[in-house]
Scaffold this motif. Structure first.
Motif, PDB file in Angstrom:
ATOM      1  N   CYS A 158       0.843  -1.190   0.000  1.00 27.26           N
ATOM      2  CA  CYS A 158       0.000   0.000   0.000  1.00 27.26           C
ATOM      3  C   CYS A 158       0.886   1.250   0.000  1.00 27.26           C
ATOM      4  CB  CYS A 158      -0.938   0.001   1.222  1.00 27.26           C
ATOM      5  SG  CYS A 158      -2.088  -1.400   1.245  1.00 27.26           S
ATOM      6  N   GLN A 159       0.610   2.172  -0.911  1.00 25.52           N
ATOM      7  CA  GLN A 159       1.475   3.319  -1.126  1.00 25.52           C
ATOM      8  C   GLN A 159       0.860   4.598  -0.547  1.00 25.52           C
ATOM      9  OE1 GLN A 159       2.517   3.594  -5.308  1.00 25.52           O
ATOM     10  NE2 GLN A 159       2.545   1.363  -5.556  1.00 25.52           N
ATOM     11  N   ASN A 160       1.697   5.639  -0.507  1.00 26.63           N
ATOM     12  CA  ASN A 160       1.262   7.001  -0.124  1.00 26.63           C
ATOM     13  C   ASN A 160       0.593   7.036   1.246  1.00 26.63           C
ATOM     14  OD1 ASN A 160       2.078   8.369  -2.619  1.00 26.63           O
ATOM     15  ND2 ASN A 160       0.433   7.186  -3.589  1.00 26.63           N
ATOM     16  N   GLY A 161       1.199   6.304   2.215  1.00 31.86           N
ATOM     17  CA  GLY A 161       0.723   6.372   3.589  1.00 31.86           C
ATOM     18  C   GLY A 161      -0.553   5.600   3.863  1.00 31.86           C
ATOM     19  N   ALA A 162      -1.002   4.764   2.919  1.00 35.07           N
ATOM     20  CA  ALA A 162      -2.242   4.006   3.122  1.00 35.07           C
ATOM     21  C   ALA A 162      -2.031   2.906   4.161  1.00 35.07           C
ATOM     22  CB  ALA A 162      -2.716   3.403   1.805  1.00 35.07           C
TER      23      ALA A 162
END
Length: 694
Positions: A439-443
């Motif tokens: 999971c990217q961007n702090g997800a």
């Protein structure tokens, strides 16, 4: 006299311990004309179209004072004042997470909850130390300490402001006046933490007003403790709970009977130290072969022997078998100088007193445990084997040991499970964690059975939250503005004549009135027109007018203006101009009067003011209201949704609880009630179950 009393009041407030600060954050200022409050330019002159050439150098001053029902900007800032640095030009917007526009006013008195706030925007003038005021906003109200912000919108004659405020107690201070002090400690003066109300909460094992008294081990009767769970015995007591008295030293067969250093003798014992046996016969049974024992003195006895026996203990036998010496069904035979026993099956020994061990031949196979009994034995088999001698292989798949599997395969003394996707372990009872930082961007990643789910932060979408959302796709900017996409937001670059978050506000160039010599100003599509009186002309009616060839210019119709012609022959021409601007319709009335019928969402004489639909604070549960034309939009806090932020977002859809867990929806969170031996946030961990076998 009033001010003297007020200062005395403040002095009393400061006597009580308190601490906190009033915090204000500038979010937006819109000063499209670049003017100051008196209508002049911040810096420089105007261009040919009357616009200010240079931008303002905008900074802010904050004055906080006692509550005033009728606010006056004059007087002392009794609660404090602060001035910012230059934050920008004519118009700018700072993101909410920015700390550059936050201004703090600390206070060391009990917060009064009611206040009056005066916020002023100023232009920094290098030639004038004081500068020039651009706009003044005043607000009175009641606010309680807390972390939540309160947004305030101000629309003034020169500029519009959006700012937010809050009151925060300093660390270790609580309640509505920041006067309750509570600092956690863990030393000899106390052992406690503080709850959200500032009340002391004792650390486990401590009690008392300041949690300074240790709680001793439960049941500690004659002892004390310096630390929780201890039990230090008083003199004369012993045992884990200090509930056992210590007898007199050397007391052999006696007790202290609840009083330390005593020696109370047990039954049939005597002497100072209870070491004299008063019942030697009953305790030792010294007489053999049926002899009758008699106690004659402490630690002494006398035996009366039956016929055929003699000796101190009747140990000498004339006819041995008469005393039936053979045990366990053995048959006695008298022989010269003694006897012999013929033992029954399963027994051996001179008196048939020993059981024959049938397990010596190791009859149990495959590691089975043999247990001897009289004249027979029994085998206890290890897992995987069965039968009288543990000689038969058991079917380990009986009872369905595999939990989440396609099938169970029996082996010799063992079994193998064919696990379903997403499961592992001997019995396929362990859920495989499919979250591996994909999971990217702090997800946040949530593990599912043979799958996973990425909970994206605002502004991102996609299977792995890898795609940044384009907030400009819905064309939120109005009136020809250019939209600039940002992370979880957007900004609108307005065209000339419009302002507001979505460029929905039509800037009224006629306020304040730029026309001179009593001329009327008309808003004409982002610009203005001055209806000059006789003898005056020019854009601002500042020049003496040359009479028309055919007489003075005049208003023929209230909504139609006659102005001089620009041709060399003179004359005049008619211009049909809607003085009500693009948000209203001009309606002529008798005697040169007119009225403006405004579109929905606008008001004012010339329909130039956008009605602030956020004044009623429609957004609930801490939502931020964004004004639009005849509408508004609520930006909800985490855990809320709906047009008014009045709907608690259901965190249980889809159900995050696995293995039959029941999901309970909370505000911005959820809780799983696990069943069937499962535990953990989402019921994916097995409980450790210990089975005792007898």
């Amino acid at each position: 006299m009033f001010f003297l009393c007020f200062y005395v009041f403040l002095a009393i407030l400061k006597l009580s311990e308190s601490s906190g600060y009033f915090e204000l954050q500038i979010t937006t200022i819109q000063n499209p004309r670049g003017e100051v409050l008196d209508g002049g330019c911040c810096d420089g002159n105007r261009d040919e179209e009357g616009m200010c050439i240079e931008e303002c150098d905008t900074f802010f001053r904050v004055c906080l004072k006692e509550y005033q029902s009728r606010i006056t900007p004059d007087g002392e800032c009794t609660f404090g004042n602060v001035t910012s640095k230059v934050l920008g030009g004519n118009s700018f917007t700072y993101p909410l997470e920015s700390s550059n526009t936050r201004l703090k006013l600390p206070f060391d008195f009990a917060w009064t909850r009611s206040y009056t706030l005066i916020l002023e925007a100023w232009d920094q003038d290098t030639m004038n130390f004081e500068g020039q005021i651009i706009e003044r906003a005043a607000h009175s109200g009641i606010i309680r300490p807390g972390q939540d912000w309160h947004t305030i919108t101000h629309s003034g004659p020169t500029a519009s402001l959006i700012y937010r405020i809050r009151v925060v107690c300093d660390q270790f201070y609580y309640n509505t006046t920041c006067t309750k002090f509570c600092r956690p400690r863990n030393d000899r003066f106390g052992h406690y933490t503080c709850d959200s109300n500032g009340d002391k909460v004792c650390v486990e094992g401590w009690m008392g007003t300041d949690c300074e008294k240790a709680i001793c081990l439960t049941g500690c009767s004659h002892g004390s403790c310096d630390s929780p769970g201890q039990c230090r015995c008083s003199y004369g007591w012993q045992g884990q709970l200090c509930d056992q008295c210590i007898p007199y030293p050397g007391c052999k067969h006696g007790s202290c009977n609840g009083s330390p250093w005593q020696c109370f003798c047990d039954v049939n014992w005597g002497g100072i130290l209870c070491d004299k046996d008063l019942n030697y016969c009953g305790r030792h049974h010294p007489c053999l072969n049926g002899g009758i024992c008699k106690n004659t003195a402490p630690d002494n006895f006398e035996c009366t022997c039956p016929t055929g026996y003699s000796g101190k203990k009747c140990e000498i036998s004339d006819h041995v078998c008469s005393s039936q010496p053979c045990t366990n069904g053995g048959t006695c035979m008298d022989i010269s100088g003694g006897y012999v026993c013929n033992c029954a099956s399963g027994w051996t020994g001179s008196r048939c007193e020993s059981n024959i061990n049938e397990c010596e031949s190791h009859p149990c196979q495959h590691g089975g445990t043999c247990v001897d009994d009289i004249n027979h034995y029994k085998c206890y088999c290890p897992p995987g084997w069965q039968g009288p001698h543990c000689q038969m292989d058991a079917d380990e798949c009986t009872g369905s040991p595999c939990v989440n599997a396609f099938s169970c395969s029996d082996l010799v003394g063992d079994f193998v499970c064919d696990c379903q996707p997403g499961w592992t372990g001997k019995k396929c009872d362990i859920n495989i964690n499919d979250c591996h930082h994909q999971c990217q961007n702090g997800a946040q990643c949530f593990d599912l059975v043979d799958s996973y789910h990425c909970k994206c932060l605002p502004g991102y979408t996609g299977r792995h939250c890898e795609t940044e959302m384009d907030e400009c796709a819905s064309n939120p900017c109005q009136n020809g503005a250019t939209c600039h996409d940002q992370v979880a937001g957007y900004t609108c670059e307005c065209v000339l004549g419009f302002t507001g978050f979505n460029c929905q506000v039509d800037v009224d160039p006629c306020y304040p009135n730029p026309c001179r010599n009593g001329a009327s100003c008309f808003n004409v599509q982002g610009d203005y027109y001055c209806h000059c009186p006789d003898n005056w002309e020019g854009r601002d009616c500042a020049q003496i007018k040359t009479p028309c060839n055919s007489g003075s210019c005049q208003v023929i119709d209230s909504c139609t203006i006659t102005i001089p012609s620009n041709n060399t022959l003179g004359g005049k021409r008619l211009i049909s101009s809607n003085v009500c601007g693009q948000h209203g319709m001009c309606i002529s009335k008798p005697n040169g009067a007119f009225t403006c019928a405004c579109d929905l969402g606008y008001t004012g004489t010339y329909c130039h003011t956008n009605i602030n639909d956020c004044l009623s604070n429609p957004c609930q549960n801490g939502g931020t209201c964004i004004d639009a034309v005849n509408s508004y939009q609520c930006i909800c806090k985490e855990g809320w949704e709906g047009a008014l932020c009045n709907i608690n977002r259901n965190e249980c859809l889809p159900n995050p609880c696995r293995n039959g867990g029941i999901c309970l929806d909370l505000v911005a969170d959820f809780m799983c009630q696990c069943v069937g031996g499962w535990k953990g946030k989402t019921c994916t961990l097995r409980l450790n179950v210990i089975v005792y076998r007898t």
